[in-house]
Write a protein that holds these residues in place. Structure first.
Motif, PDB file in Angstrom:
ATOM      1  N   ARG A 216      -6.476 -22.249  -6.826  1.00 48.64           N
ATOM      2  CA  ARG A 216      -7.636 -22.667  -6.005  1.00 48.64           C
ATOM      3  C   ARG A 216      -8.535 -21.449  -5.790  1.00 48.64           C
ATOM      4  O   ARG A 216      -8.430 -20.760  -4.794  1.00 48.64           O
ATOM      5  N   GLU A 274      -6.212 -29.236   1.780  1.00 48.09           N
ATOM      6  CA  GLU A 274      -6.517 -28.777   0.425  1.00 48.09           C
ATOM      7  C   GLU A 274      -7.833 -28.004   0.334  1.00 48.09           C
ATOM      8  O   GLU A 274      -8.227 -27.556  -0.729  1.00 48.09           O
ATOM      9  N   ASP A 278      -6.569 -20.133  -2.498  1.00 48.54           N
ATOM     10  CA  ASP A 278      -5.534 -19.105  -2.496  1.00 48.54           C
ATOM     11  C   ASP A 278      -6.111 -17.747  -2.892  1.00 48.54           C
ATOM     12  O   ASP A 278      -5.501 -16.718  -2.640  1.00 48.54           O
ATOM     13  N   GLU A 342      -7.197 -26.141 -10.021  1.00 56.69           N
ATOM     14  CA  GLU A 342      -6.729 -27.449  -9.537  1.00 56.69           C
ATOM     15  C   GLU A 342      -7.937 -28.353  -9.237  1.00 56.69           C
ATOM     16  O   GLU A 342      -8.781 -28.028  -8.408  1.00 56.69           O
ATOM     17  N   GLU A 344      -8.166 -31.248  -7.731  1.00 53.32           N
ATOM     18  CA  GLU A 344      -8.220 -31.864  -6.410  1.00 53.32           C
ATOM     19  C   GLU A 344      -8.881 -30.936  -5.384  1.00 53.32           C
ATOM     20  O   GLU A 344      -9.541 -31.393  -4.445  1.00 53.32           O
ATOM     21  N   PHE A 345      -8.684 -29.640  -5.566  1.00 55.22           N
ATOM     22  CA  PHE A 345      -9.314 -28.649  -4.676  1.00 55.22           C
ATOM     23  C   PHE A 345     -10.828 -28.728  -4.787  1.00 55.22           C
ATOM     24  O   PHE A 345     -11.541 -28.841  -3.780  1.00 55.22           O
ATOM     25  N   ALA A 348     -12.212 -32.039  -3.374  1.00 57.11           N
ATOM     26  CA  ALA A 348     -12.220 -32.126  -1.904  1.00 57.11           C
ATOM     27  C   ALA A 348     -13.489 -31.501  -1.328  1.00 57.11           C
ATOM     28  O   ALA A 348     -14.121 -32.059  -0.426  1.00 57.11           O
TER      29      ALA A 348
END
Length: 562
Positions: A216, A274, A278, A342, A344-345, A348
């Motif tokens: 992420r 989410e 990171d 990712e 989905e990150f 979102a």
């Protein structure tokens, strides 16, 4: 008497590409003033108020990317440059500040216009030089030329910034009849050869290995000038590799793939987990968004900052790596070496962005007229080639709330003061024929009214002044908003409007009190004119706070909807 090393100083400036000088009247500085004013390759302007002069020079250097010279007389004149000098230091803008001074033996001896001028700007300049106060020896002349070369070179080296030369001058200051100014055709010049720092192959190998663990990635550009090459790389990283790019308006890097409306949802405790990256990679200077900084400070993240000179900038309190290289070079490499992140990150963040994009227009349809809704209308009408100058406090925050801008956005976020907003915009008008739009509040506008006290045309200046007759931001900050002293000691309410100022300086002026008047005024606001134009949008501070809360509530509901 003509002081030849002063003529040499000006000739070196011209030889090294400096084309603009802002001079303030005074007698002690007369040798400098005359030398700059008479040089055929330097455009000199005179600005009487040194505080305004400093910011006007800053506004010019901001755009030109080259040092602009400032010249003032001795004494408190030099102190009036300090706000602009400090702003230039933190914005990394090159200025060459020349302060005339009394000779050393007369300092602190009850002589007129004397203060302690050496090192007067302290840590807010890259360096202070002391010019020789006599030139009886050849070495002193050589030293003077060396100082000028070194000062100009230093002002340009990354990070660029202001450099100060304090120049003690003895009487007589003025040439006598028959004396001629003879500038050297080939003044002694030396340059600094630099290159962009690059990461070693070994460093890039370690970085590549670390990136294999990152899922992420978030990239955050700070304040900087527009850069199409960087913009293209960031858009590519977002679109192809699912990187989340979060860009404030002052970054001038808000692309089609960027997150620009983050201030509408960050700080909401109900947001999904989410959203936390990171790894954060940042570059550029300051951010507007306090909520973004606070959000990231709370997360368990790593932070890499790209800083060509290797200085630590630990904005999010999680700094783990300083990348001493150019952003363009690093992101070119990253686009070829970063694993896909990712999805989905990225989804979102983009989902929230799109919800706010859809919710903003109807939110303004449901609220009364005020400064927030007025700016929502105004920003759609500003020509794409206009440069937009934003004053601090609410003006820059409103524009950041309102999302992606294609125009270049300029704001004094080095020190984030209100003191030179008008003057910086005026300096910008001296560098371009395109429209320059200043969006400002009443406190910043009246604080810097001497920006207009000069004899130079500014037909491309357009001013939008949000007059709520108070420092409205204090009504929106929880601390002062709850104090009984709010109106007198924080908002400092005042009754001024810009009608008389416009008449004094010969500006076109319109007072706006409702949506209909605003839309009518905007039909010809950007039509060519021989004079600057002011739109004064009058509103109520309590009503503006209420409107802002209503829009926030509308957006919050939209975000929470499935």
């Amino acid at each position: 008497m003509i002081i030849q090393p002063i003529l040499d100083l000006v000739a070196i400036c011209a030889k090294k590409g400096i084309q603009n000088a802002i001079l303030s009247p005074g007698s002690r500085c007369a040798p400098l003033t005359l030398a700059f004013a008479r040089h055929p390759e330097i455009h000199s302007r005179t600005i009487s108020d040194e505080r305004s002069a400093g910011f006007i020079a800053l506004g010019m250097a901001q755009q030109l990317g080259q040092p602009v010279v400032l010249v003032c007389t001795s004494g408190s004149a030099a102190l009036n440059y300090f706000p602009a000098v400090s702003e230039a230091f933190f914005q990394q803008i090159p200025l060459l500040v020349l302060t005339a001074d009394r000779p050393a033996e007369w300092i602190d001896q009850w002589d007129g216009q004397t203060i302690f001028q050496e090192e007067v700007y302290g840590k807010h300049v890259k360096k202070t030089f002391r010019f020789p106060d006599s030139f009886e020896q050849k070495d002193q002349v050589w030293h003077a030329g060396r100082i000028v070369n070194e000062a100009i070179n230093l002002s340009r080296q990354f990070p660029a910034g202001p450099v100060h030369i304090n120049i003690p001058l003895r009487e007589p200051f003025y040439p006598i009849e028959g004396e001629k100014f003879e500038y050297p055709e080939i003044p002694r010049e030396f340059t600094t050869v630099t290159s962009q720092p690059q990461l070693s192959e070994e460093s890039l190998k370690h970085i590549k290995n670390r990136l294999q663990e990152v899922k992420r990635l978030m990239i955050i550009p700070g304040q900087q000038k527009p850069n199409p090459s960087l913009q293209s790389l960031l858009d590519q990283l977002a679109k192809i590799q699912n990187v989340v790019v979060v860009a404030d308006t002052i970054s001038n890097l808000q692309g089609e793939q960027s997150i620009c409306l983050h201030d509408h949802w960050l700080g909401n405790e109900n947001l999904p987990g989410e959203l936390a990256p990171d790894l954060v990679i940042s570059f550029g200077k300051s951010l507007i968004s306090k909520s973004l900084k606070q959000f990231l400070r709370k997360q368990a993240i790593s932070h890499w900052h790209i800083q060509p000179d290797g200085q630590a900038k630990d904005t999010f309190q999680h700094l783990t790596r300083i990348l001493a290289c150019s952003p363009l070079g690093f992101f070119t490499w990253l686009a070829q070496n970063l694993p896909t992140q990712e999805s989905e990150f990225a989804k979102a963040w983009m989902s929230l962005e799109k919800k706010v994009q859809a919710a903003l227009p109807p939110a303004f349809e449901s609220v009364e007229f005020g400064e927030y809704s007025a700016l929502h209308t105004l920003l759609k009408k500003i020509p794409p080639f206009s440069k937009i100058h934003l004053a601090n406090s609410m003006a820059v925050r409103y524009v950041n709330f309102l999302g992606k801008r294609n125009q270049e956005i300029i704001c004094n976020r080095g020190t984030s003061g209100i003191d030179g907003s008008n003057s910086t915009a005026v300096g910008c008008t001296f560098t371009t024929k395109e429209p320059v739009t200043l969006i400002t509040g009443d406190m910043a506008f009246f604080y810097d009214r001497n920006a207009f006290w000069h004899n130079y045309a500014m037909p491309n200046l357009r001013i939008v002044m949000l007059n709520n007759h108070a420092g409205g931001i204090f009504r929106l900050i929880e601390g002062p908003a709850k104090q009984p002293e709010l109106e007198e000691f924080f908002e400092t309410r005042q009754k001024l409007n810009a009608f008389h100022l416009a008449a004094e300086f010969g500006f076109e002026y319109q007072l706006i009190k409702n949506q209909e008047e605003l839309e009518k005024a905007l039909t010809n606001f950007y039509e060519p004119s021989l004079k600057p134009k002011i739109l004064e949008i009058e509103s109520s501070s309590p009503k503006n706070a209420e409107i802002l809360n209503q829009v926030k509530t509308h957006i919050k509901r939209a975000i929470q909807e499935k």
